[in-house]
Every structure is written in C-alpha cells, then in structure tokens.
Design a protein around this motif. Structure first.
Motif, PDB file in Angstrom:
ATOM      1  N   THR A   1       0.859  -1.193   0.000  1.00 54.73           N
ATOM      2  CA  THR A   1       0.000   0.000   0.000  1.00 54.73           C
ATOM      3  C   THR A   1       0.892   1.238   0.000  1.00 54.73           C
ATOM      4  O   THR A   1       1.204   1.774   1.062  1.00 54.73           O
ATOM      5  CB  THR A   1      -0.948  -0.012   1.221  1.00 54.73           C
ATOM      6  OG1 THR A   1      -1.713  -1.232   1.187  1.00 54.73           O
ATOM      7  CG2 THR A   1      -1.906   1.161   1.189  1.00 54.73           C
TER       8      THR A   1
ATOM      9  N   THR B   1       4.342   5.740 -15.117  1.00 51.73           N
ATOM     10  CA  THR B   1       5.316   6.768 -14.728  1.00 51.73           C
ATOM     11  C   THR B   1       5.665   7.658 -15.922  1.00 51.73           C
ATOM     12  O   THR B   1       6.149   8.764 -15.754  1.00 51.73           O
ATOM     13  CB  THR B   1       6.615   6.132 -14.187  1.00 51.73           C
ATOM     14  OG1 THR B   1       7.047   5.148 -15.124  1.00 51.73           O
ATOM     15  CG2 THR B   1       6.408   5.505 -12.822  1.00 51.73           C
TER      16      THR B   1
ATOM     17  N   SER C   1      -6.738   4.556 -15.212  1.00 49.53           N
ATOM     18  CA  SER C   1      -6.950   5.605 -14.211  1.00 49.53           C
ATOM     19  C   SER C   1      -8.354   6.215 -14.312  1.00 49.53           C
ATOM     20  O   SER C   1      -8.953   6.543 -13.288  1.00 49.53           O
ATOM     21  CB  SER C   1      -5.884   6.692 -14.329  1.00 49.53           C
ATOM     22  OG  SER C   1      -5.604   6.975 -15.676  1.00 49.53           O
TER      23      SER C   1
ATOM     24  N   PHE D   1      -6.109   5.935  -3.280  1.00 52.65           N
ATOM     25  CA  PHE D   1      -5.716   7.075  -4.123  1.00 52.65           C
ATOM     26  C   PHE D   1      -6.920   7.870  -4.618  1.00 52.65           C
ATOM     27  O   PHE D   1      -7.687   7.413  -5.464  1.00 52.65           O
ATOM     28  CB  PHE D   1      -4.867   6.590  -5.308  1.00 52.65           C
ATOM     29  CG  PHE D   1      -3.643   5.862  -4.854  1.00 52.65           C
ATOM     30  CD1 PHE D   1      -2.809   6.418  -3.878  1.00 52.65           C
ATOM     31  CD2 PHE D   1      -3.310   4.617  -5.362  1.00 52.65           C
ATOM     32  CE1 PHE D   1      -1.689   5.754  -3.422  1.00 52.65           C
ATOM     33  CE2 PHE D   1      -2.186   3.944  -4.915  1.00 52.65           C
ATOM     34  CZ  PHE D   1      -1.385   4.515  -3.938  1.00 52.65           C
ATOM     35  N   LYS D   2      -7.022   9.094  -4.079  1.00 50.99           N
ATOM     36  CA  LYS D   2      -8.196   9.911  -4.436  1.00 50.99           C
ATOM     37  C   LYS D   2      -8.161  10.286  -5.914  1.00 50.99           C
ATOM     38  O   LYS D   2      -9.193  10.552  -6.516  1.00 50.99           O
ATOM     39  CB  LYS D   2      -8.311  11.146  -3.542  1.00 50.99           C
ATOM     40  CG  LYS D   2      -7.176  12.132  -3.614  1.00 50.99           C
ATOM     41  CD  LYS D   2      -7.448  13.296  -2.668  1.00 50.99           C
ATOM     42  CE  LYS D   2      -6.428  14.419  -2.761  1.00 50.99           C
ATOM     43  NZ  LYS D   2      -5.036  14.075  -3.039  1.00 50.99           N
ATOM     44  N   GLU D   3      -6.956  10.278  -6.528  1.00 49.24           N
ATOM     45  CA  GLU D   3      -6.845  10.596  -7.966  1.00 49.24           C
ATOM     46  C   GLU D   3      -7.631   9.583  -8.809  1.00 49.24           C
ATOM     47  O   GLU D   3      -7.967   9.862  -9.965  1.00 49.24           O
ATOM     48  CB  GLU D   3      -5.386  10.552  -8.433  1.00 49.24           C
ATOM     49  CG  GLU D   3      -4.447  11.529  -7.748  1.00 49.24           C
ATOM     50  CD  GLU D   3      -3.745  10.939  -6.519  1.00 49.24           C
ATOM     51  OE1 GLU D   3      -4.373  10.121  -5.809  1.00 49.24           O
ATOM     52  OE2 GLU D   3      -2.592  11.302  -6.279  1.00 49.24           O
TER      53      GLU D   3
ATOM     54  N   ALA E   1       2.235   5.102  -0.329  1.00 51.09           N
ATOM     55  CA  ALA E   1       1.643   6.328   0.204  1.00 51.09           C
ATOM     56  C   ALA E   1       1.099   7.223  -0.900  1.00 51.09           C
ATOM     57  O   ALA E   1       0.157   7.978  -0.685  1.00 51.09           O
ATOM     58  CB  ALA E   1       2.678   7.084   1.028  1.00 51.09           C
ATOM     59  N   THR E   2       1.682   7.134  -2.089  1.00 51.05           N
ATOM     60  CA  THR E   2       1.246   8.020  -3.180  1.00 51.05           C
ATOM     61  C   THR E   2       1.020   7.214  -4.450  1.00 51.05           C
ATOM     62  O   THR E   2       1.578   6.121  -4.625  1.00 51.05           O
ATOM     63  CB  THR E   2       2.312   9.095  -3.490  1.00 51.05           C
ATOM     64  OG1 THR E   2       3.473   8.422  -4.012  1.00 51.05           O
ATOM     65  CG2 THR E   2       2.680   9.910  -2.255  1.00 51.05           C
ATOM     66  N   LEU E   3       0.237   7.837  -5.345  1.00 51.51           N
ATOM     67  CA  LEU E   3       0.007   7.194  -6.641  1.00 51.51           C
ATOM     68  C   LEU E   3       1.330   7.082  -7.410  1.00 51.51           C
ATOM     69  O   LEU E   3       1.572   6.081  -8.090  1.00 51.51           O
ATOM     70  CB  LEU E   3      -1.029   8.005  -7.437  1.00 51.51           C
ATOM     71  CG  LEU E   3      -1.378   7.490  -8.823  1.00 51.51           C
ATOM     72  CD1 LEU E   3      -1.892   6.050  -8.793  1.00 51.51           C
ATOM     73  CD2 LEU E   3      -2.429   8.386  -9.495  1.00 51.51           C
ATOM     74  N   GLY E   4       2.181   8.085  -7.277  1.00 55.84           N
ATOM     75  CA  GLY E   4       3.485   8.044  -7.946  1.00 55.84           C
ATOM     76  C   GLY E   4       4.289   6.822  -7.522  1.00 55.84           C
ATOM     77  O   GLY E   4       4.889   6.137  -8.361  1.00 55.84           O
ATOM     78  N   GLU E   5       4.270   6.529  -6.221  1.00 53.18           N
ATOM     79  CA  GLU E   5       5.009   5.345  -5.732  1.00 53.18           C
ATOM     80  C   GLU E   5       4.367   4.057  -6.271  1.00 53.18           C
ATOM     81  O   GLU E   5       5.066   3.097  -6.602  1.00 53.18           O
ATOM     82  CB  GLU E   5       5.002   5.316  -4.206  1.00 53.18           C
ATOM     83  CG  GLU E   5       5.925   6.341  -3.564  1.00 53.18           C
ATOM     84  CD  GLU E   5       5.746   6.376  -2.038  1.00 53.18           C
ATOM     85  OE1 GLU E   5       5.527   5.323  -1.413  1.00 53.18           O
ATOM     86  OE2 GLU E   5       5.793   7.490  -1.491  1.00 53.18           O
TER      87      GLU E   5
END
Ligand SMILES: Cc1cc2nc3c(=O)[nH]c(=O)nc-3n(C[C@H](O)[C@H](O)[C@H](O)COP(=O)(O)OP(=O)(O)OC[C@H]3O[C@@H](n4cnc5c(N)ncnc54)[C@H](O)[C@@H]3O)c2cc1C
Length: 292
Positions: free
Chosen positions: A12, A143, A170, A59-61, A14-18
């Motif tokens: 899990t 990415t 997405s 991820f709210k995105e 922390a960020t969508l980027g990760e």
C-alpha cells in the motif's frame, strides 16, 4: 475448489506516484489490486497466477465522478454502487446503471470497481457492453504519463488488452451526446442462470438514435459471445440509415449470427448463445421501432 489461501504480497504505497513506480518495475512483477473481488476469488481457489499486488484503494486521484459539458469522467475506483447512485449517469447512460445493478449482488457492487471490471478483461463482464455503446474512452497511466484510448480498441484478445508495461487504468470517460430532434433508445439485457449472482450467458447493449422512423445512428455490443466483448459492427452498418421492416429484422439477425463466435462451456452452449443474442437484438429493435 477452496484451498488454503496462497501467500501473496500486497503493498500500500503512500502516493500514486510510488504505486506507478512499483507497477513499472522490470519484469512486470506488480499488478493493480482495486476492490479485490476478482482477485480474492482466484487467491482462494489457488488460481492466482501473480502474487505481488499494489493496493490502489487509497488514491483519491482514481476516485470520483466528474461532469463537464463534454464528458462524464469516472475514476477507475468508482464502484458499481456509486454508478447506480449518480443521477446524471442514470439519466444519460442508463445502460451502465442497469449493468452495474446486475454485477453479483450488493456486497460485490459496494466493493467491485469499474476499473477492475475492465482490467479483469473477461468477455462475460457486465459493464463493458454498456461502455462500448456509449463510445467510452479510457485513460491509461504509468510513470511516463497518461494516454487516452478508445475502449473499443482496448481488448485485443481473450484476456489480452492494450495495457502496456507499468500502466494502470486511471479514468473512464463517456462522451455526452445531445440530439436536437428525434428519439434515443437505450437497451441492456443480461441473460444468466439466475436473476442475481450469475455470470452472463449472453449480454446485449444497444443504443440508437431514430428520426421519423429512420435509424440515424446505432451501436450494438455483446458480451459472452466471442473472446472479448464485441461491437456488432456489421449489424450496425446494415441498420444505419434504414427504416425497420420485417425483412430488415431477419437480415439483421442473420448478419449478427455471422459476426459472433460464441463457445460452449459450463454456463451455456454456442447454439443457445447465438440464438439468445439474436433474440435480444430483436427485442432491442422492437424498442427502436416503437414510434413507427
Ligand atoms: C460473488 C461474485 C459475483 C460476481 N458477479 C459478477 C457479475 O455478475 N458481473 C461481473 O461483471 N463481474 C462479477 N464479478 C467479478 C468482479 O466483481 C468484477 O469484475 C469487479 O468489477 C472487479 O473489480 P475489483 O475492483 O474488485 O477488481 P480486482 O479484483 O481488484 O481486480 C481485477 C483485475 O483487474 C485488474 N485491475 C484492477 N484495477 C485496475 C486498474 N485500475 N487498472 C488496471 N488493472 C486493474 C487487477 O490487477 C485484476 O487483474 C463477481 C465477483 C464475485 C466474487
């Protein structure tokens, strides 16, 4: 058959980027995990091929339903319950709501996502025929950035998709179409062994715009009749620009029969699926012809 749940690794980030960075690691070891309603079944039955998952749920995105004058845009994590509760989707894209209401039962609709339904790439999934008739587009993200593709081009073969290495789904967007005159018909029907908790034997979605009895535009999509969900494009081409007649009904049924290739499996037979697909086409055309 149930087995002891296999070991798996669910991260899990922390960020969508990760999350995208993990998905983009060489060898494609990591896969998206959304609601888990498909994945957990595979895990319990011992049929889960992949063991490394990236949890997208935070991820709210990837969440929410946004409306612009041109599009309704759904985050990939939109659940089937959220789709059914949205007033605009009910009004403008009723077949998607009907499809969402037929996915499993309420617990699955509360957790299962539209992104997972597409990503699972089953030809029997319920939302894809509705997405096809509404000319949906999907955003694929990695990415390296994001790209929109037509949903019609997304499924390239049985369980094969356009998703490239490190990409996830997405967003899904539905173009909002308004017509100044005439009548628009929306049709969705899923045939399964039961009314709930049944995977489709056949499903058909249809959309048509009719003016003074002439079919100006028509889209037809089918599930469980080919290795992927499919548009009935030859049937559409026959119908477009025509006025319905008994002869046209028959020709359309025959052309549809020639452009689908259902199989026999534990849920149904090829013969039954073809006949039911043709019968559902007739039912759709009855709705199209109502004002003549
Ligand atoms: C009891 C039961 C009944 C069901 N009934 C139906 C039914 O009637 N109709 C129907 O269509 N389905 C049904 N399903 C299947 C399932 O609920 C749906 O396919 C659901 O939409 C999957 O969504 P999910 O978020 O749970 O996906 P997950 O299980 O999390 O993922 C499914 C697949 O999609 C991939 N994935 C998930 N999200 C993304 C993303 N954003 N980008 C790329 N890939 C992604 C995953 O890697 C995985 O391969 C049923 C399942 C169960 C357990």
């Amino acid at each position: 058959m149930k087995t002891n749940a296999a070991e798996f690794d669910l991260r899990t980030p922390a960020t969508l980027g990760e999350a995208l960075a993990l998905l983009g690691e060489p060898q494609g070891k990591w896969r998206p995990f959304a609601g888990g309603t498909d994945l957990m079944v595979l895990l319990e039955s011992g049929n889960l091929m992949h063991k490394n998952f990236v949890n997208l749920r935070g991820f709210k995105e990837l969440r929410g339903i946004e409306v612009s004058p041109q599009f309704v845009v759904l985050g990939a994590l939109t659940t089937f319950s959220a789709i059914q509760e949205n007033e605009l989707i009910k009004k403008e894209f009723p077949c998607l709501v009907q499809a969402a209401a037929q996915v499993g039962a309420i617990a699955i609709q509360n957790r299962g996502t539209i992104g997972g339904n597409i990503g699972n790439a089953s030809p029997a999934a319920d939302s894809p025929p509705a997405l096809l008739i509404y000319d949906a587009e999907i955003e694929l993200m990695s990415t390296s950035g994001a790209r929109w593709v037509s949903y019609d081009s997304f499924h390239t073969g049985y369980k094969k998709t356009l998703l490239g290495a490190g990409e996830l789904i997405s967003k899904i967007r539905l173009p909002r179409t308004t017509r100044a005159s005439g009548r628009t018909v929306h049709y969705f029907r899923k045939v399964g062994a039961r009314k709930a908790q049944a995977i489709s034997k056949v499903s058909v979605a249809g959309w048509a715009h009719v003016e003074k009895g002439v079919i100006k535009e028509v889209r037809l999509a089918l599930g469980s009749v080919a290795p992927t969900v499919v548009r009935g494009k030859n049937t559409e081409n026959l119908l477009k620009g025509k006025v319905l007649s008994p002869a046209l009904y028959e020709e359309a049924r025959s052309i549809l029969g020639g452009e689908i290739s259902p199989i026999s499996d534990i849920r149904s037979t090829d013969v039954y699926r073809k006949r039911i697909a043709q019968n559902l086409l007739s039912e759709f055309l009855e709705h199209v012809g109502l004002d003549q």
